[in-house]
Enzyme design. Sequence first.
Site, mmCIF file in Angstrom:
data_model
loop_
_atom_site.group_PDB
_atom_site.id
_atom_site.type_symbol
_atom_site.label_atom_id
_atom_site.label_comp_id
_atom_site.label_asym_id
_atom_site.label_seq_id
_atom_site.Cartn_x
_atom_site.Cartn_y
_atom_site.Cartn_z
ATOM 1 N N GLY A 25 -25.424 49.181 -22.797
ATOM 2 C CA GLY A 25 -25.861 48.049 -21.990
ATOM 3 C C GLY A 25 -25.956 48.402 -20.516
ATOM 4 N N ALA A 85 -11.547 40.998 -31.574
ATOM 5 C CA ALA A 85 -10.167 41.471 -31.706
ATOM 6 C C ALA A 85 -10.102 42.989 -31.797
ATOM 7 C CB ALA A 85 -9.515 40.842 -32.943
ATOM 8 N N ARG A 105 -10.783 46.822 -29.632
ATOM 9 C CA ARG A 105 -10.079 47.428 -28.498
ATOM 10 C C ARG A 105 -10.259 46.649 -27.209
ATOM 11 N NH1 ARG A 105 -12.233 53.450 -29.583
ATOM 12 N NH2 ARG A 105 -13.995 52.175 -30.229
ATOM 13 N N MET A 106 -11.490 46.194 -26.924
ATOM 14 C CA MET A 106 -11.713 45.437 -25.698
ATOM 15 C C MET A 106 -11.053 44.065 -25.772
ATOM 16 S SD MET A 106 -13.167 46.764 -23.078
ATOM 17 C CE MET A 106 -13.758 45.304 -22.228
ATOM 18 N N TYR A 155 -18.850 45.256 -16.595
ATOM 19 C CA TYR A 155 -18.082 44.433 -15.662
ATOM 20 C C TYR A 155 -17.310 45.265 -14.636
ATOM 21 C CZ TYR A 155 -19.239 40.158 -18.114
ATOM 22 O OH TYR A 155 -19.932 39.088 -18.633
ATOM 23 N N LYS A 199 -18.919 54.143 -30.505
ATOM 24 C CA LYS A 199 -19.860 53.159 -29.963
ATOM 25 C C LYS A 199 -21.057 53.035 -30.901
ATOM 26 C CE LYS A 199 -22.261 51.806 -25.706
ATOM 27 N NZ LYS A 199 -21.647 50.459 -25.734
ATOM 28 N N HIS A 240 -20.818 58.123 -24.161
ATOM 29 C CA HIS A 240 -19.734 57.265 -24.625
ATOM 30 C C HIS A 240 -19.022 57.887 -25.820
ATOM 31 C CE1 HIS A 240 -21.732 54.167 -22.171
ATOM 32 N NE2 HIS A 240 -20.562 53.553 -22.178
ATOM 33 N N HIS A 241 -17.912 57.284 -26.177
ATOM 34 C CA HIS A 241 -17.086 57.734 -27.302
ATOM 35 C C HIS A 241 -17.856 57.662 -28.616
ATOM 36 C CE1 HIS A 241 -16.631 53.445 -28.384
ATOM 37 N NE2 HIS A 241 -16.574 53.265 -27.080
ATOM 38 N N SER A 291 -23.206 40.276 -18.785
ATOM 39 C CA SER A 291 -23.394 41.568 -18.133
ATOM 40 C C SER A 291 -23.102 42.665 -19.132
ATOM 41 C CB SER A 291 -22.466 41.712 -16.910
ATOM 42 O OG SER A 291 -22.646 42.986 -16.315
#
Length: 259
Positions: free
Chosen positions: A146, A9, A11-12, A107, A140, A136-137, A104
């Site tokens: 990944g 639940a 951000r993604m 994506y 993370k 990255h931000h 993966s």
Amino acid sequence: MLKIAIMGAGRMGSLIRSTAETMRDAAGEAVFDVAFQVGRDLSDLDSAPAVDVLVDFSHASCLEAAVAYARRSGAALVCGTTGLTAAQMGSLRALGAHAAVLHSGNYSIGIAALRHLVGQAARELPGFDVEIVECHHNKKVDAPSGTAKLLLDTVLSEKNAASAATCAPTDAAVGGYRPVYGREGMCGARDEREVGVHALRGGTVAGVHTVSFFGTDEELSLTHRATSRQIFVDGALAATLKLAGREPGFYTFDEIMFA
């Protein structure tokens, strides 16, 4: 209409849900029915209804619960969670004996193309040094990303295959190509069989991945730059539609999207 559930639940997970709930087909009908979404309380899965596909973009600590639900309910599993251990990846592969499973680290269709180009460059530039840099931000939690691991696997596979095909048996003791995660201090000259992997963190960067090939007097760099998470959401939902109804097995993103 495909019935799905979302695990995660953050951000993604939130973006996946909002996108799925607004998607319509050519006739204007809803593409997805989001049956439920699981956040931090994993006990919600115990009484959750069966769905066609569970879309998991949560955290590595939640993988066991996701696998248990898929095994119990018969749902296919689309997993985009990174930072998994070798044992957790083994658990996903084992689940493939009972359900359709896709994992993966990225994506994005663009990243899939980048991986193919990196493989080609690794084959065609055998004497070049390879370095991978990802950014990255600052929120993370895992490093390297990944996606960086996917790119590293591609480079190592191509380099080691080429090395095995050309080296003499007496060269076996030299060993294969291997990753080196950052460098510090008097680490010595760069070994020709190492692949550097470096992680940058800062700001709100959605994701930048660069693979550089350094030769004598020349350099080739391949870069993918994401400006929002929407590209990953779109790819994950497209893969969800394609995975539904597949026979049990452990699938790659390429196999689902391009085979």
